[in-house]
Design a protein around this motif. Structure first.
Motif, PDB file in Angstrom:
ATOM      1  N   ASN A   1       0.814  -1.215   0.000  1.00 22.66           N
ATOM      2  CA  ASN A   1       0.000   0.000   0.000  1.00 22.66           C
ATOM      3  C   ASN A   1       0.848   1.266   0.000  1.00 22.66           C
ATOM      4  N   GLN A   2       2.167   1.096   0.019  1.00 19.37           N
ATOM      5  CA  GLN A   2       3.110   2.221  -0.023  1.00 19.37           C
ATOM      6  C   GLN A   2       2.807   3.253   1.057  1.00 19.37           C
ATOM      7  N   GLU A   3       2.618   2.754   2.277  1.00 16.20           N
ATOM      8  CA  GLU A   3       2.350   3.645   3.399  1.00 16.20           C
ATOM      9  C   GLU A   3       3.599   4.456   3.739  1.00 16.20           C
ATOM     10  N   ASN A   4       3.416   5.500   4.536  1.00 12.77           N
ATOM     11  CA  ASN A   4       4.502   6.459   4.786  1.00 12.77           C
ATOM     12  C   ASN A   4       5.743   5.821   5.392  1.00 12.77           C
ATOM     13  N   ASP A   5       5.541   4.792   6.213  1.00 13.73           N
ATOM     14  CA  ASP A   5       6.695   4.170   6.875  1.00 13.73           C
ATOM     15  C   ASP A   5       7.184   2.912   6.161  1.00 13.73           C
ATOM     16  N   ALA A   6       6.703   2.679   4.927  1.00 15.62           N
ATOM     17  CA  ALA A   6       7.119   1.476   4.185  1.00 15.62           C
ATOM     18  C   ALA A   6       8.621   1.498   3.905  1.00 15.62           C
ATOM     19  N   GLY A   7       9.160   2.675   3.568  1.00 16.45           N
ATOM     20  CA  GLY A   7      10.589   2.775   3.299  1.00 16.45           C
ATOM     21  C   GLY A   7      11.425   2.433   4.515  1.00 16.45           C
ATOM     22  N   GLU A   8      10.979   2.890   5.688  1.00 11.22           N
ATOM     23  CA  GLU A   8      11.691   2.574   6.931  1.00 11.22           C
ATOM     24  C   GLU A   8      11.662   1.076   7.211  1.00 11.22           C
ATOM     25  N   LEU A   9      10.527   0.449   6.951  1.00 11.65           N
ATOM     26  CA  LEU A   9      10.385  -0.995   7.154  1.00 11.65           C
ATOM     27  C   LEU A   9      11.316  -1.770   6.229  1.00 11.65           C
TER      28      LEU A   9
END
Length: 343
Positions: free
Chosen positions: A36-44
């Protein structure tokens, strides 16, 4: 955020710990957050990335009707019989009208349900071209970090446009089937060139031998053994460590399967494993990984540029600009250049 919302939405640290420890619920939630490309996906993804690099990624592509889902299911069962864990990413087409997807591949793979050593994730293309979802590579990263030893990626089945899988997988299977009206469908538009293994599935049908002969004939016309990938709008050519060494190069062959009966599937699995050994021993694995990294970087940069452009354009201004283009007061190329100039 309420206490209920806090319980329902694990922190990044909790998700990472759950994924690394094989917690299936946390794995599913991590994939959803990435998809879903949520805001914290990159951090995950950044936290999971150091734990990747162990899985062998197998792409399965080909025209609709070739039995890819059944073949993937049979391959997964073969790997489980060999004691290996399997992650499956099955891409389904998205409706251009409603945006919905049936996700029918999960229904076809229901025979794998209940096996703790298999994780199946159906994904929609969400308008992405090339047979994959925009976040396919990220989902593969999560499954890799979760410790799955083999990851099977089944493309959407749009036929000749599916060469993108070659930038994602270590081993690419191109699946054909007799009786589809064109036994050389796979040789068109470069799809044959991405195959590490050619598979004629449904080989018990009339015309299978003709399809096999047509593919074997095309294999006699060999390329230079190099791989290509789109990177920042340019063709990035990576030299193979086996350039010019015909004897050491991988030999693509045509294999027959009847996935509904399991016929030929074990031999296909052994051929895939042989290709994995060849990649490691020849140095080609490093090449494939370089191509995957280039593809990943391009996707990340494209998504970030799109986000930045969208954040600086007010909807009213965009509508006004499109109306000016419609009235031929400005051309779309100049309009795009003007928008990019304000980044």
């Amino acid at each position: 955020m309420s206490a209920v919302e806090t319980i329902q939405r694990p922190s990044i640290a909790a998700l990472v710990e759950g994924v690394l420890n094989g917690h299936r619920l946390h794995l599913a939630r991590a994939i959803s957050r990435v998809e879903n490309q949520e805001n914290d996906a990159g951090e995950l993804l950044a936290a999971l990335y150091p734990h990747c690099g162990r899985a062998h990624i197998i792409g399965v592509t080909g025209a609709p009707g070739t039995g890819k889902s059944t073949l993937v299911t049979a391959l997964a069962q073969s790997y489980r019989n060999a004691g290996l864990t399997v992650g499956i990413v099955a891409i389904d087409p998205t409706s251009p009208f409603t945006g919905g997807a049936l996700l029918g591949d999960r229904v076809r793979m229901r025979s794998l349900a209940g096996d703790a050593g298999v994780f199946v994730r159906s994904m929609a293309t969400r308008g992405s071209l090339g047979g994959l979802s925009k976040t396919t590579g990220d989902v593969v990263t999560v499954l890799d970090a979760a410790g799955f030893e083999r990851i099977l990626v089944e493309t959407v089945g749009v036929g000749q446009a599916e060469v993108e899988i070659a930038s994602t997988a270590h081993t690419t299977l191109v699946v054909e089937a007799p009786g589809l009206g064109d036994e050389v469908q796979a040789i068109k538009a470069g799809i044959l060139e991405i195959a590490d293994i050619l598979v004629v599935n449904k080989a018990d049908r009339p015309g299978a031998d003709r399809t096999i002969r047509a593919l074997e004939m095309m294999l006699e016309i060999e390329g230079d053994g190099a791989r290509y990938v789109r990177h920042h709008g340019q063709l990035l050519r990576v030299e193979s460590p086996l350039e010019g060494d015909e004897e050491a190069r991988w030999k693509v062959i045509v294999m027959k399967t009847v996935a509904t009966e399991g016929s030929g599937v074990e031999a296909l699995r052994q051929r895939i494993d042989a290709h994995r050994r060849w990649l490691l021993e020849s140095g080609e694995m490093a090449l494939r990984e370089q191509l995957r990294i280039a593809h990943t970087l391009e996707n990340i940069l494209r998504a970030e540029l799109n986000r930045r452009i969208a954040s600086r354009i007010r909807p009213g201004n965009l509508e006004e600009l499109m109306e000016r283009i419609r009235r031929r007061e400005i051309d779309p190329y100049s309009a795009a250049a003007d928008l990019l100039a304000h980044l």
